[in-house]
Enzyme design. Structure first.
Site, short mmCIF file in Angstrom:
data_model
loop_
_atom_site.label_atom_id
_atom_site.label_comp_id
_atom_site.label_asym_id
_atom_site.label_seq_id
_atom_site.Cartn_x
_atom_site.Cartn_y
_atom_site.Cartn_z
CB ALA A 164 -0.91 0.00 1.22
CB ALA A 166 -0.75 6.09 2.95
CB SER A 167 -0.74 11.10 2.62
OG SER A 167 -0.91 10.77 3.99
CB ILE A 168 2.95 9.91 5.85
CG1 ILE A 168 2.16 11.20 6.16
CG2 ILE A 168 4.23 9.89 6.65
CD1 ILE A 168 1.80 11.35 7.62
CB ALA A 169 4.99 5.80 5.06
CB VAL A 171 3.25 -0.81 3.91
CG1 VAL A 171 3.51 -2.09 4.69
CG2 VAL A 171 2.87 0.32 4.84
CE LYS A 185 3.18 4.25 8.26
NZ LYS A 185 2.16 4.50 9.32
CG ASP A 325 -5.93 8.67 9.89
OD1 ASP A 325 -6.97 9.18 9.43
OD2 ASP A 325 -4.92 8.45 9.20
#
Length: 973
Positions: A164, A166-169, A171, A185, A325
């Site tokens: 996956a 996402a916005s910050i990291a 995986v 991550k 979140d």
């Protein structure tokens, strides 16, 4: 003219849209472009992209509104669906290009299936874990730099394609040298600088919005976000959060070691962490948005979402530490049965203080029970301040906040309903605040919004969106309630054994009070007392003034001498005193026909009902308005409407023949007499007759005013006592009350369920603020005892209450402002009678009682001037007043006749359904009051009165003379 102004003028002319709205939107999106200037390319080019898209989307929808008017009804839905589809694609494309906080916003919106069109939800879901990944070379460089080893030294295998992004990291799956499967991550390079810059710029945008549109002040939200979001950028912080939540939820406990309050969820174990790399245990799970896989495995989606909700209820209310979140990308469902939710990503967490956690739980339970008082108290405890006193709207908003979820298919209707309710509420605010249209658009009802509940609010909205996207219905009130109750119960220290300050620290006035306090401690340790006040006068002096316990089942604040307790029918004794006060002032007579004072009353066979019939419960109106609760329980709060209705009912029995307890109608009957005879409002007469002369300001109310909510005790149910009502045979159902005497039990039509239902209704602020002279007194015990100490001495007010008892009685600066109006006192002869009985049109209507000098104890204040030594006869219906009552009845003229077991009458008073009471012993110049908040039938009150009377060698009233078995006929008046 600048570009925004030119565009605003164009669009306004084209679509007749208000100028301020167009310029607001244009300037807002123009400024938003400044936020997202990262990456390659010219900064102004990026700004223009954002501005162009925003303006394009806006014009698309505005044009659609015009086309819709010219389109057949059957084709309108497809028009909107197509518009949502193309605009959602435009938004998604820009978010993916800009990254940063745009992604966070998109992730949030993708969860709001309860409010957004399906096209937006379907497309923005990609942002949860399917963003374009960063290159493998960048990922490996970050890992090796952070962990200090080469990739080969760290892993036997490392999957190149991320699970996956996402916005910050992003995986990746990998295998350690010991064979353990893990996920790695890895934080995006340079993302920290981007996020921090976005937050800084977002703050300036929110400041501008708050200036332009005050009703949309999002500063508390952005301030809290600025505090919490940077923590997501440190994976060491996330690792510790993950361990802590796992411990709190008991995720590693098995079998007998598992705690009863733990929930059935899984959380990966932390293997290793640095600032930018986090290695976690690999758990094989299915994404929540993979509906096909969930169906193939037979996963119960309802159960999964319920368990996720329970896990958050545990984090919030039990632990005070929760993940902020909960979007679908942060959950998996385990493949192996029993299928359990897997909780991921604890970068954004919130730690609540004990006081805030308690306030949130209190707010939740107040919404569940409709308790306005507890709700306002919870708001105050968490720092939420409102600009106006509208508790009904506050309750509505809170109920919307905790409402059950709806499937995504009902999103449109749900939003329409919420919009209509908001418009209705703003209309009420506009009328109450006398605002014009422009002012109401800029009015923000919230004066202070605490940052602590921002993330909490976000979590609830995200969970709501999660439920909608999964097409399941979740009842927050039923799922979260046990957890909210648990934290409040754990915070409460009910009993004196664990709370040395259970008895309020106030002076001991006598040996009997010292002994009583020890007795109360014993009762408290036996869980017999929740909160209580006891006050007694002997020979005009205070001998007992004790407060103990807590204000409510979920309110751990201590009971103080000035706390206000709802006392139900104890109120009737005060209302009766007001009627006698008006008789003393010559404004009416006891044997006068009520219709002579209140002309509208003299219809339907009531023309022969006299004032003394009302006071003696012989008017035949005992069931008047009995069905009002079935019609609408809140009608009892409408004073004028109830007076109109009571004026037109017909009596069931001939006046003066039968003494049948007027348990509810008594208040409106007496209230109508008081207002029509005096020409003043009910509360004004009470202030004039008793509150000011007795110096009990702030502690003597029938219908509380705004501003005293913090001192209110909250009722709860004593199930051990009330349970007897459910089991004892009902022998009086066919004939509720005999003709010669009045029963002191509940009316026979009452059931256990009805009695239990009184509590939530009585705790509502609507009822507490209502004028119900039969059942809605809110007194402190010391104010009520002072009232009876005055009556026992024929109306002579005792010396001022001891100032060493803090706060001093009568010291409250709050004085309610009632909308009093002088009403003509219409007599049947057409004259208008003043307070002295003369027919003057310029009368002041009634005489104000002169107040004594505060510095003088020599001058006696008297609340009666003409009755003098005959006051007791008037209250009891004896001596010159014996012909005004039914012989041998339980009631005199408004007061219950207090007698001993041998039948001798010793005084008068009145009790209430909850066990509170007040009475006086004439011969011994003794007055006592007991107020409590655990609703019972009087067993506890009886033990306290027997104890005090025994210590003082005084006769015990018959109602309290027996053992606990006497409660088979509960003392309720």
């Amino acid at each position: 003219m600048r570009i925004p102004e030119l565009l605003g003028a164009f669009v306004r002319r084209l679509f007749h849209v208000p100028y301020y709205l167009i310029t607001t939107i244009i300037i807002l999106f123009n400024e938003l472009t400044k936020l997202y200037s990262m990456g390659s390319g010219n900064i102004y080019k990026r700004r223009m992209k954002v501005f162009t898209l925003a303006f394009l989307v806006y014009l698309d929808y505005k044009a659609l509104q015009q086309r819709e008017k010219l389109t057949k009804r059957s084709k309108r839905d497809s028009l909107w669906e197509n518009a949502h589809e193309r605009n959602a694609k435009r938004v998604l494309k820009l978010i993916v290009e800009l990254e940063g906080l745009w992604v966070k916003m998109g992730q949030y919106l993708s969860t709001r299936a309860d409010v957004l069109p399906e096209a937006y939800i379907r497309l923005l879901k990609q942002l949860q874990d399917s963003l374009p990944p960063r290159g493998l070379e960048e990922v490996c460089q970050t890992i090796e730099k952070q962990l200090g080893q080469s990739m080969d030294s760290l892993f036997t295998s490392f999957v190149r394609v991320p699970l996956a992004t996402a916005s910050i990291a992003q995986v990746h799956r990998a295998t350690l040298h010991d064979g353990q499967e893990v996920v790695v991550k890895v934080q995006h390079k340079g993302i920290k600088t981007i996020i921090l810059e976005d937050l800084k710029n977002a703050k300036s945008i929110v400041d501008w919005i708050a200036w332009a549109e005050p009703q949309y002040d999002f500063n508390p939200m952005i301030d809290e976000w600025c505090r919490e979001a940077p923590k997501e950028l440190d994976f060491n912080h996330e690792a510790e959060n993950t361990r802590k939540v796992s411990r709190n939820l008991g995720c590693k406990s098995e079998g007998l070691d598992r705690r009863p309050e733990s929930v059935e969820v899984l959380i990966p174990e932390v293997i290793q962490s640095t600032e930018k790399v986090l290695v976690l245990e690999y758990m094989d799970g299915i994404r929540l948005n993979d509906s096909h896989a969930l169906e193939e495995l037979g996963v119960n989606k309802q159960k999964i979402v319920e368990e996720i909700t329970r896990s958050y209820a545990h984090q919030i209310y039990i632990d005070g530490f929760f993940n902020g979140d909960p979007h679908p990308g942060n959950f998996l469902v385990s493949r192996e049965p029993p299928h359990r939710p897997i909780l991921l990503d604890f970068g954004l967490t919130k730690l609540l203080s004990s006081s805030v956690k308690h306030a949130l739980a209190k707010m939740f339970l107040a919404a569940a029970e409709g308790d306005h008082v507890a709700l306002l108290s919870a708001f105050a405890e968490m720092g939420l301040k409102l600009r106006l006193d509208m508790p009904e709207q506050a309750m509505e908003v809170t109920n919307v906040f905790f409402r059950a979820t709806t499937p995504a298919t009902e999103a449109l209707e749900n939003m329409k309903s919420l919009a209509e309710q908001r418009a209705k509420n703003m209309k009420i605010i506009q009328e109450k605040m006398k605002l014009d249209k422009k002012q109401v658009k800029r009015f923000n009802p919230i004066d202070a919004f605490p940052g602590d509940i921002v993330i909490f609010s976000r979590v609830l909205n995200l969970l709501r969106g999660l439920s909608s996207s999964m097409n399941v219905r979740i009842s927050y009130l039923s799922i979260m309630r046990p957890f909210a109750e648990s934290v409040l119960k754990s915070d409460m220290i009910h009993g004196p054994s664990s709370n040395p300050k259970w008895v309020y620290d106030s002076p001991v006035h006598s040996d009997v009070e010292a002994k009583l306090r020890r007795f109360l401690v014993d009762l408290g340790n036996a869980d017999r007392i929740l909160g209580i006040q006891v006050c007694a006068y002997k020979d005009g002096q205070v001998i007992i003034d004790t407060a103990a316990g807590v204000l409510g089942k979920y309110d751990p604040r201590p009971v103080q001498p000035d706390s206000l307790f709802p006392v139900f029918s104890v109120t009737k004794g005060v209302t009766a005193g007001m009627v006698h006060w008006l008789v003393d002032k010559g404004k009416l007579k006891l044997d006068e026909n009520v219709a002579n004072i209140w002309p509208e009353f003299g219809i339907n066979g009531k023309d022969q009902i006299k004032v003394n019939h009302i006071l003696n419960h012989t008017a035949g109106l005992h069931n008047a308005l009995a069905g009002i609760a079935e019609e609408d329980p809140m009608l009892i709060c409408d004073w004028d409407e109830c007076l109109k209705r009571i004026a037109v009912v017909a009596p069931e029995t001939e006046p003066g023949r039968e003494q049948l307890y007027h348990y509810l109608s008594y208040g409106w009957l007496c209230g109508g007499i008081i207002e029509h005879a005096s020409g003043k409002k009910f509360q004004d007469i009470m202030e004039e007759a008793f509150v000011h002369p007795l110096n009990v300001e702030g502690e003597f109310y029938i219908g509380i005013p705004p501003g005293v909510e913090s001192r209110l005790a909250t009722l709860t149910l004593d199930t051990s006592d009330l349970g007897r009502l459910a089991t004892k045979p009902d022998t009086n159902r066919s004939n509720p009350i005999s003709t010669s005497s009045i029963s002191t039990t509940l009316p026979s039509s009452f059931t256990f369920e009805m009695v239990a239902g009184i509590i939530p209704l009585s705790n509502t602020l609507n009822v507490r603020r209502a004028i119900l002279p039969a059942a809605n007194g809110h007194f402190s015990a010391r104010a009520l005892a002072r009232y009876y100490a005055t009556l026992v001495d024929g109306g002579v007010v005792p010396p001022r209450h001891t100032s060493s008892s803090l706060p001093p009685l009568g010291s409250h600066t709050h004085h309610p402002e009632f909308l009093s109006k002088k009403m003509p006192v219409n007599r049947k002869d057409g004259s208008k009678k003043d307070t002295n009985g003369s027919t003057s049109h310029k009368s002041d209507l009634y005489i104000r009682i002169p107040e004594t000098d505060d510095t003088s104890d020599e001058v006696d204040t008297k609340i009666f001037t003409h009755l003098k030594t005959k006051t007791h006869d008037a209250f009891l219906g004896s001596g010159d007043y014996k012909d005004f009552i039914i012989p041998n009845g339980k009631f005199g003229l408004g007061f219950k006749r207090v007698q001993t077991t041998n039948g001798s009458i010793i005084g008068f008073g009145h009790s209430g359904i909850g066990g509170s009471t007040g009475y006086c012993d004439i011969n011994n110049r003794f007055a006592i009051s007991v107020t409590l908040n655990k609703l019972s039938f009087g067993a506890l009150t009886g033990e306290i009165i027997r104890f005090v009377c025994s210590e003082l060698h005084l006769p015990v009233p018959q109602d309290y003379a027996g053992s606990q078995e006497f409660i088979q006929k509960p003392v309720i008046n």
